[in-house]
Scaffold this motif. Structure first.
Motif, PDB file in Angstrom:
ATOM      1  N   UNK A  47       0.801  -1.212   0.000  1.00  0.00           N
ATOM      2  CA  UNK A  47       0.000   0.000   0.000  1.00  0.00           C
ATOM      3  C   UNK A  47       0.840   1.269   0.000  1.00  0.00           C
ATOM      4  N   UNK A  48       2.123   1.121  -0.333  1.00  0.00           N
ATOM      5  CA  UNK A  48       2.971   2.285  -0.538  1.00  0.00           C
ATOM      6  C   UNK A  48       3.236   3.104   0.706  1.00  0.00           C
ATOM      7  N   UNK A  49       3.178   2.473   1.864  1.00  0.00           N
ATOM      8  CA  UNK A  49       3.509   3.207   3.087  1.00  0.00           C
ATOM      9  C   UNK A  49       4.989   3.576   3.027  1.00  0.00           C
ATOM     10  N   UNK A  50       5.324   4.720   3.504  1.00  0.00           N
ATOM     11  CA  UNK A  50       6.708   5.165   3.455  1.00  0.00           C
ATOM     12  C   UNK A  50       7.576   4.446   4.459  1.00  0.00           C
ATOM     13  N   UNK A  51       8.844   4.778   4.454  1.00  0.00           N
ATOM     14  CA  UNK A  51       9.762   4.182   5.434  1.00  0.00           C
ATOM     15  C   UNK A  51       9.290   4.476   6.852  1.00  0.00           C
ATOM     16  N   UNK A  52       9.534   3.537   7.726  1.00  0.00           N
ATOM     17  CA  UNK A  52       9.142   3.695   9.123  1.00  0.00           C
ATOM     18  C   UNK A  52       8.911   2.340   9.749  1.00  0.00           C
ATOM     19  N   UNK A  53       8.302   2.360  10.905  1.00  0.00           N
ATOM     20  CA  UNK A  53       8.018   1.144  11.652  1.00  0.00           C
ATOM     21  C   UNK A  53       6.501   0.992  11.728  1.00  0.00           C
ATOM     22  N   UNK A  54       6.018  -0.193  11.387  1.00  0.00           N
ATOM     23  CA  UNK A  54       4.585  -0.430  11.348  1.00  0.00           C
ATOM     24  C   UNK A  54       4.190  -1.550  12.290  1.00  0.00           C
ATOM     25  N   UNK A  55       3.094  -1.318  12.960  1.00  0.00           N
ATOM     26  CA  UNK A  55       2.452  -2.306  13.817  1.00  0.00           C
ATOM     27  C   UNK A  55       1.118  -2.651  13.169  1.00  0.00           C
TER      28      UNK A  55
END
Length: 159
Positions: A47-55
């Protein structure tokens, strides 16, 4: 669970953007949580989420939409008329990923805004699903998610 500072430090040290997924687990639940973290990371990328940390809470709707059910093939098939028109599908995906912002979609795809309008109208004509009609949005989003879950669609790059 706080967002880990470690990922930001690693990204800075490597001088590359990093994307990670995290879960919290007891040792006995580790295999299941590793599987879930991989799925969360896949969904964030799809879904094209940018760099980072996802929960999981960061991608709840997208995660749920990409779980296979009896409806998944039928949902994915809603966009089959676009299979021979990758530019229309890319425009539709990008347009939705950018909040239906016509100019941002045009900039992201290096197109004139009128070309975006033309492509969206053409996609609507082929599928019967109009992205400018709020009543069709859930169906389009679910169809895109089903296609992503089945490997039929590309990941959207945020613009």
């Amino acid at each position: 669970m706080p967002r880990p500072y470690l990922v930001a430090r690693l990204a800075a040290a490597c001088r590359v953007p990093l994307t990670a997924a995290l879960t919290e687990s007891a040792v006995a639940d580790l295999p299941e949580q590793v599987r879930q973290a991989k799925e969360v990371l896949d969904v964030a990328r799809w879904f094209g989420k940018g760099p980072g940390v996802y929960l999981l809470p960061d991608v709840l709707v997208e995660y749920q939409l990409t779980r296979p059910t009896a409806a998944t093939p039928a949902l994915a098939a809603l966009l089959d008329p676009l299979d021979g028109h990758p530019e229309l599908l890319a425009t539709l995906e990008t347009h939705l990923a950018l909040g239906r912002a016509r100019r941002r979609t045009a900039e992201a795809l290096h197109l004139h805004p009128n070309t975006v309008d033309y492509r969206l109208r053409k996609a609507a004509g082929l599928t019967g699903l109009d992205p400018s009609d709020d009543a069709h949005l859930q169906r389009i989003a679910a169809a895109l998610a089903a296609r992503k879950a089945s490997g039929q669609a590309r990941a959207v790059q945020p613009g």
